[in-house]
Design a protein around this motif. Sequence first.
Motif, mmCIF file in Angstrom:
data_model
loop_
_atom_site.group_PDB
_atom_site.id
_atom_site.type_symbol
_atom_site.label_atom_id
_atom_site.label_comp_id
_atom_site.label_asym_id
_atom_site.label_seq_id
_atom_site.Cartn_x
_atom_site.Cartn_y
_atom_site.Cartn_z
ATOM 1 N N ASP A 75 0.855 -1.186 0.000
ATOM 2 C CA ASP A 75 0.000 0.000 0.000
ATOM 3 C C ASP A 75 0.894 1.240 0.000
ATOM 4 N N TYR A 76 1.056 1.852 -1.186
ATOM 5 C CA TYR A 76 1.955 2.981 -1.342
ATOM 6 C C TYR A 76 1.208 4.302 -1.207
ATOM 7 N N SER A 77 1.793 5.230 -0.471
ATOM 8 C CA SER A 77 1.265 6.593 -0.407
ATOM 9 C C SER A 77 2.405 7.554 -0.744
ATOM 10 N N PHE A 78 2.074 8.634 -1.451
ATOM 11 C CA PHE A 78 3.081 9.583 -1.911
ATOM 12 C C PHE A 78 2.679 11.004 -1.549
ATOM 13 N N GLN A 79 3.670 11.831 -1.302
ATOM 14 C CA GLN A 79 3.440 13.268 -1.151
ATOM 15 C C GLN A 79 4.513 14.018 -1.925
ATOM 16 N N ILE A 80 4.136 15.172 -2.483
ATOM 17 C CA ILE A 80 5.062 16.034 -3.201
ATOM 18 C C ILE A 80 5.268 17.281 -2.362
#
Length: 342
Positions: A75-80
């Motif tokens: 379960d991947y989560s990303f933030q920029i």
Amino acid sequence: MRKITLACAAALFCVLVALGGCSTHSQEPNNEPEEQQVSSQQPMDVRAAALKGPTAMGLVKFMDEAEAGTVSDNDYSFQIAASPDELTPQIAQGSLDIACVPANLASVLYNNTDGAVRVLAVNTLGVLYICDSNGSIQSVADLAGKTIYASGKGSTPEYALNYILEGNGLTPGRDVTIEWKSEHAECVAAMTKDSQAIALLPQPFVTTAQMKDDSIRTALDLTEEWNALQSDADASSLITGVVVARADFVDEHPEAVEAFMKHYRESVAFVNEDIEAAAELIDTYDIVPAAVAQKAIPACNIVCMEGDEMKNALSGYLEVLFEQNPKSVGGTLPGDDFYYAS
């Protein structure tokens, strides 16, 4: 008595045969495909982040697939983030597992956390360019006696520029004047006012500036100029960004790290091979507009450099920064445990 004994023996024989059959079945090899076996493992949360700009561009296909659910091994989560300052405390405090950050910041984090950070890969080589508006700069030697407008004093732009000037026999401040600005936009404004002005600019800001003023051209690629100073015996590379991970995360979840890097490699390949589609995704994630991204990607040097190649290039780059200012890498060069080897 003999009949009872024979009967017991016969019964025991049947039990042993039955147990033997079960044992043989349990030892049969698992012919399930490896990918299917991995996918059957319990997914775990993997929290990742990147900086807005080239260091995030290589991630966009991976991000898109994770959001669409087509990547489901974890379960991947990303933030920029807009600034490294947003990510640094999250890495140090353990609220991020993996992040794309400036190369020298990775070394600073390593030193400030007693080695609790590891580099998984180099993800962006040099993105710095000397720009002019009149075609007067054809080589580093042409910078003698000139003024260069630049932003990024005390960071990679200053150290890279000094290294290249000095490597070509020019002393910053004596042979070449460098006027430091607080923002890249100020450098472009100086070029707009004076057709003789020269500026040090990064991608994709170069492309943004060129789309507003078509007289601005890239005169020198600092990545190429850096490479020209290298010897085969002691080669390094101009590096902008790297992928780092918490050391605890790497040690405790090696399968998750390998899965992440597999998807990352594929994403980088996609961005470099299908520039138009990648530019649309880069726009979707509000990194830079699609029109800018499409022109800038070929000049952003987006890579996924791992293993010995990564270690050799990055260690050499950090040595150059250390020689100019030890504080730029956190006071000392990282140990071998800084460099991840799968």
